[in-house]
Design a protein around this motif. Sequence first.
Motif, PDB file in Angstrom:
ATOM      1  N   ALA A 108       0.835  -1.327   0.001  1.00 39.76           N
ATOM      2  CA  ALA A 108       0.098  -0.003   0.161  1.00 39.76           C
ATOM      3  C   ALA A 108       0.827   1.185   0.024  1.00 39.76           C
ATOM      4  O   ALA A 108       0.640   2.423  -0.569  1.00 39.76           O
ATOM      5  N   ILE A 109       2.207   1.318   0.731  1.00 38.47           N
ATOM      6  CA  ILE A 109       2.979   2.251   0.845  1.00 38.47           C
ATOM      7  C   ILE A 109       3.405   2.407  -0.508  1.00 38.47           C
ATOM      8  O   ILE A 109       3.488   3.533  -0.941  1.00 38.47           O
ATOM      9  N   ARG A 110       4.002   1.435  -1.137  1.00 36.73           N
ATOM     10  CA  ARG A 110       4.388   1.656  -2.480  1.00 36.73           C
ATOM     11  C   ARG A 110       3.573   2.133  -3.518  1.00 36.73           C
ATOM     12  O   ARG A 110       4.092   3.161  -4.392  1.00 36.73           O
ATOM     13  N   ALA A 111       2.333   1.632  -3.594  1.00 39.31           N
ATOM     14  CA  ALA A 111       1.423   2.088  -4.502  1.00 39.31           C
ATOM     15  C   ALA A 111       1.043   3.579  -4.316  1.00 39.31           C
ATOM     16  O   ALA A 111       0.879   4.120  -5.200  1.00 39.31           O
ATOM     17  N   ALA A 112       0.928   3.919  -3.258  1.00 42.14           N
ATOM     18  CA  ALA A 112       0.638   5.542  -2.711  1.00 42.14           C
ATOM     19  C   ALA A 112       1.734   6.172  -3.201  1.00 42.14           C
ATOM     20  O   ALA A 112       1.549   7.459  -3.881  1.00 42.14           O
TER      21      ALA A 112
END
Length: 525
Positions: A108-112
Amino acid sequence: MAALAAGACVLALVRAWSVVAIARAGGNQFQDDAFYYLVIARNLVADGRLTFDGVHVTNGFHPLWFAVVAVVQASLGAHADPGRVVVAISCVEQLLYVGAVALAGACAIRAARRGDPAAAGLLLVAWLYASPLAWVMRQGMETTLAALLLVALLVATTAGRARTQGVLLALLCLARLDTAVFVALPWIAWAGWRARSWRACATLAWPVVVVVALDTTFNLALTGHAVPISGALKSAFPWPRWQPGFLAEPLIIARSAGWATLVASWNLVLLAAVVVATPLLLAGRIGTRGARHGLAPAWIAALALTLNLVLFQRWDKSIDPRYFVLPGTAALFVLGTVAVARGRAGYALTGALLAALVAWSVAGAWAMAHAAREPDPLTRLMRDIGTALPADAVVAGTDTGALGFWTGRRVVNLDGVVNDWAYQDALREGRLGAWLAAAGVTHVASGLWDRAPAYTGRPVEPMYRQGVDPAAESGAYATHRFYVHAYRYGVDSDAITLRRDREVFRRELPGDGWNRTAFVIWRWP
């Protein structure tokens, strides 16, 4: 985003630590079916054969989770203390659980960071698993492993990694065999249709085809049948058996127990609401190219898994909540991703869902950390039975996983899910008594109820109808007619007679407020 993802991981660690601590104190959190895995693995390590009762060869398990359990059992030894085995399996299961939350949070952090709305979907999944709904991930079953693989599949699909998707689909099929039809098939079909290319379809399909072929070959060599006995008895696929009562059951329970129950635990109404709400938002612009790739197959898989629960269940009893985890995960991922792509209204919806999950997760983790850590009544019951029975006793009964694991006696399974195919034929032919005698059975065990649990609105499961016997439950009876159900053929067996003067064990069990329950063991014949 990073703080929210880290928070989910911290709460998952708290829950995992609490689960293992309860297991170490002797508290039972496993389903009865989990002990089927443990007993078969113990027998495999001890004598090299896949049996539950030491005689009848069975394939009533999901292969990948069984392989994990067997490795753990082999590392501890065939004669390891049962409590130690449970703790070890709990540790492995909770590592997988924390891994699922950490993977969802990290991705989720990488996608954000790259502006991908899939970040919202993955974050919702992380907090879903950190919430009290994660109680189904401590039952010793294949659920947690399958959930981790599904999260990895969602990540790979969002990133457009076709080869990785194929491998993960294959592993997911081994973790939960029904996903070969209800997840892998639509996933592969969507990939081929979207790319308008057989090559794209083949990239995802070949690992799945290989593992399904290997599993089928193994089943044929072991039993002469292509599918596991457990799947054949539980699933009516491909012939529909529509059961709308499954949708009504959560509403019936909520009407008497409180409407909060509709969101306090996994149920079919909650799952259907999430699955149905998602396409209502699909008209909006999805956003990035990467997020768009993973949404359609994930939603189709969620819908297919949900329909499977109401269309292809051979059993009548309530659906086990663990079957809602995979479709719920896929549907919530799509809902969060689509909602954010819709703009302000979508952000508000996602924010509200996330806030509710965070608040519930914090409260749930606190409750778990302060949960009682003491021996479980079920474990004490099974150990008491082991003390009451002679060392050479051979006990037959239904739902016998814990009985076979904790008592140390040879136990014969009569509901059929970890028995062999010939047993079903014997039931259809009216040879229950002869079959029990040939299996060397010396005792028969059964639960007894003073009345059927009609508060759920579900019919009495055919396997348990014989147990609804008020006189036998109270102990004021001369004889009890015991029979079982052959799910392969949809017929009851002949009945054997169990006499009051042949009882060797009786224990009144805690009720559910609706009926009284006793667990009884008789000498037989």
